[in-house]
Scaffold this motif. Structure first.
Motif, PDB file in Angstrom:
ATOM      1  N   GLY A 134       0.816  -1.217   0.000  1.00  0.00           N
ATOM      2  CA  GLY A 134       0.000   0.000   0.000  1.00  0.00           C
ATOM      3  C   GLY A 134       0.846   1.262   0.000  1.00  0.00           C
ATOM      4  N   HIS A 136       4.485   1.121  -0.845  1.00  0.00           N
ATOM      5  CA  HIS A 136       5.731   0.966  -1.603  1.00  0.00           C
ATOM      6  C   HIS A 136       5.527   0.163  -2.879  1.00  0.00           C
ATOM      7  N   GLY A 160      -0.431  -1.108  -4.526  1.00  0.00           N
ATOM      8  CA  GLY A 160      -1.583  -1.400  -3.668  1.00  0.00           C
ATOM      9  C   GLY A 160      -2.504  -0.196  -3.525  1.00  0.00           C
ATOM     10  N   PRO A 175      -9.603  -3.272   2.082  1.00  0.00           N
ATOM     11  CA  PRO A 175      -8.644  -2.923   1.031  1.00  0.00           C
ATOM     12  C   PRO A 175      -9.121  -3.347  -0.354  1.00  0.00           C
ATOM     13  N   ASN A 264      -1.984 -11.387  -4.719  1.00  0.00           N
ATOM     14  CA  ASN A 264      -2.844 -11.453  -5.905  1.00  0.00           C
ATOM     15  C   ASN A 264      -2.524 -12.699  -6.753  1.00  0.00           C
ATOM     16  N   GLN A 287       0.537  -9.319   3.673  1.00  0.00           N
ATOM     17  CA  GLN A 287       0.157  -8.011   4.221  1.00  0.00           C
ATOM     18  C   GLN A 287       0.843  -7.815   5.565  1.00  0.00           C
TER      19      GLN A 287
HETATM   20  N1  LIG Z   1      -5.205  -9.701  -3.833  1.00  0.00           N
HETATM   21  C1  LIG Z   1      -4.672  -8.496  -3.901  1.00  0.00           C
HETATM   22  N2  LIG Z   1      -4.446  -7.888  -5.096  1.00  0.00           N
HETATM   23  C2  LIG Z   1      -3.904  -6.660  -5.177  1.00  0.00           C
HETATM   24  N3  LIG Z   1      -3.597  -5.920  -4.108  1.00  0.00           N
HETATM   25  C3  LIG Z   1      -3.788  -6.451  -2.897  1.00  0.00           C
HETATM   26  C4  LIG Z   1      -4.333  -7.761  -2.717  1.00  0.00           C
HETATM   27  N4  LIG Z   1      -4.418  -8.018  -1.378  1.00  0.00           N
HETATM   28  C5  LIG Z   1      -3.960  -6.908  -0.752  1.00  0.00           C
HETATM   29  N5  LIG Z   1      -3.594  -5.966  -1.647  1.00  0.00           N
HETATM   30  C6  LIG Z   1      -3.114  -4.602  -1.384  1.00  0.00           C
HETATM   31  O1  LIG Z   1      -2.015  -4.629  -0.482  1.00  0.00           O
HETATM   32  C7  LIG Z   1      -2.000  -3.402   0.254  1.00  0.00           C
HETATM   33  C8  LIG Z   1      -1.726  -3.699   1.718  1.00  0.00           C
HETATM   34  O2  LIG Z   1      -0.455  -4.289   1.808  1.00  0.00           O
HETATM   35  P1  LIG Z   1       0.499  -4.066   3.045  1.00  0.00           P
HETATM   36  O3  LIG Z   1      -0.269  -4.338   4.275  1.00  0.00           O
HETATM   37  O4  LIG Z   1       1.737  -4.821   2.805  1.00  0.00           O
HETATM   38  O5  LIG Z   1       0.810  -2.549   2.775  1.00  0.00           O
HETATM   39  P2  LIG Z   1       0.887  -1.280   3.694  1.00  0.00           P
HETATM   40  O6  LIG Z   1       1.291  -1.598   5.046  1.00  0.00           O
HETATM   41  O7  LIG Z   1      -0.374  -0.552   3.446  1.00  0.00           O
HETATM   42  O8  LIG Z   1       2.086  -0.485   3.002  1.00  0.00           O
HETATM   43  P3  LIG Z   1       3.642  -0.582   3.371  1.00  0.00           P
HETATM   44  O9  LIG Z   1       3.960  -1.994   3.629  1.00  0.00           O
HETATM   45  O10 LIG Z   1       4.283  -0.059   2.140  1.00  0.00           O
HETATM   46  O11 LIG Z   1       3.831   0.286   4.551  1.00  0.00           O
HETATM   47  C9  LIG Z   1      -3.338  -2.725   0.024  1.00  0.00           C
HETATM   48  O12 LIG Z   1      -3.131  -1.615  -0.809  1.00  0.00           O
HETATM   49  C10 LIG Z   1      -4.178  -3.806  -0.651  1.00  0.00           C
HETATM   50  O13 LIG Z   1      -5.144  -3.321  -1.542  1.00  0.00           O
END
Ligand SMILES: Nc1ncnc2c1ncn2[C@@H]1O[C@H](COP(=O)(O)OP(=O)(O)OP(=O)(O)O)[C@@H](O)[C@H]1O
Ligand SMILES: [Mg+2]
Length: 328
Positions: A134, A136, A160, A175, A264, A287
């Protein structure tokens, strides 16, 4: 050896327990419902919620693993990057626990943790690692644990974030990634989106053009599922094109894909067909979560890298390439 890992970098409270490199418990308390009404994460509310959730979540994790605090050998927490108030809650909690128990403390980089979640223990560097989440979209050459070279990054939105924004345009929930993936599966038709940055020399990413195109299509009343499918194909096609070109240019044949977007299935399929040896995080580890932080600390310990001084503060800004130089 038991390692406790805590992540409070954004809006999820993550507490994980790893034993000898194996994930035993991985609990995540989501704050999605809390922030929903505001249309985004409210930093102050996130910090308060972490503070409320952490003690009981940690107790629950210990109970589920059937161990007590005194059985913990290493304590780790995300030091950065992230929302500083949110980071401070988990980071300070973990430092306090390490101090009270007299155990070594590892200050973990959030992206090293994402990478550690996809990194099989017997895989030797160097290799490429794409972190798509989300916050990076960064492509690294992993030269060793703790030594990273940035090859390219997003020029605007993270992958993301683009899934989240397009999902919102389509009236889907947060999300957005899993919602878009689900909707796209409902149709065989995809509206074509242009693939971004096709003529660049470097390895950067860009998602804002795809988002604008999605907005125009929504305004024209395009069918939602075909729009979602077209957007998803282009976003994943773009990620794959850049990464595969980097692999070709650098000669690397091994790739890790980490971060929330790595969950994904269309993306996984695309990269599996690419002719590289490719690794993804196990289910529940892509995540934000605490187990990935514990895994990173475990690997650092195994590699003989020293624990962190308790005087080291958390930081909102911390490029992964600068890991290991925080004392400098
Ligand atoms: N099946 C999927 N397809 C595409 N994107 C996805 C899927 N599942 C989760 N995401 C995306 O992953 C992101 C969340 O990921 P994560 O928790 O690693 O990120 P973050 O903590 O928000 O960001 P960062 O790790 O960069 O600080 C969201 O933007 C979400 O929409
Ligand atoms: Mg993350």
């Amino acid at each position: 050896m038991w390692v406790l890992g805590i992540d409070t970098s954004c809006d999820d409270t993550g507490v994980g327990l790893v034993r000898n490199g194996q994930v035993v418990v991985n609990l995540v308390a989501s704050q999605v419902a809390l922030h929903e009404a505001y249309g985004g994460v409210v930093p102050e509310l996130a910090s308060r919620e972490h503070l409320k959730a952490l003690p009981s979540l940690t107790e629950r994790a210990l109970a589920e693993a059937g161990i007590g605090r005194k059985d913990l050998d290493l304590i780790a927490a995300t030091r950065g990057p992230g929302l500083i108030g949110a980071l401070l809650v988990g980071y300070t909690f973990a430092k306090g626990l390490a101090w009270a128990l007299g155990r070594p403390f590892y200050a973990v980089h959030h992206l090293e943790a994402h990478i550690a979640a996809a990194w099989p223990e017997d895989l030797e560097p160097p290799f490429l690692a794409l972190v798509a989440s989300g916050g990076h979209t960064h492509l690294f050459e992993v030269q060793a644990l703790g030594r990273y070279r940035l090859l390219g990054a997003t020029r605007d939105d993270a992958a993301g974030e683009a899934f989240d924004k397009v999902a919102r345009l389509l009236g889907l929930g947060f999300p957005g990634g899993p919602e878009i993936e689900r909707l796209a599966r409902e149709t065989g038709e995809a509206i074509p989106f242009p693939i971004p940055l096709r003529d660049q020399k470097g390895y950067d990413f860009s998602f804002s053009g795809l988002k604008t195109k999605a907005l125009q299509l929504v305004e024209r009343g395009a069918p939602k599922a075909a729009l979602a499918k077209g957007f998803q194909q282009a976003a994943i096609g773009h990620l794959a094109e850049v990464v595969l070109r980097a692999a070709q240019d650098t000669g690397h044949r091994v790739l890790l894909v980490a971060g929330g977007v790595a969950a994904n299935q269309v993306l996984q399929e695309r990269f599996r067909r690419a002719g590289l040896r490719v690794y993804f995080p196990a289910k529940g580890l892509s995540q934000d979560n605490g187990a990935m932080v514990a895994l990173a600390a475990w690997r650092r310990h195994q590699a003989g890298l020293p624990p962190s001084p308790l005087s080291l503060g958390a930081t909102a800004y911390w490029p992964l390439e600068e890991v290991g130089r925080e004392g400098a």
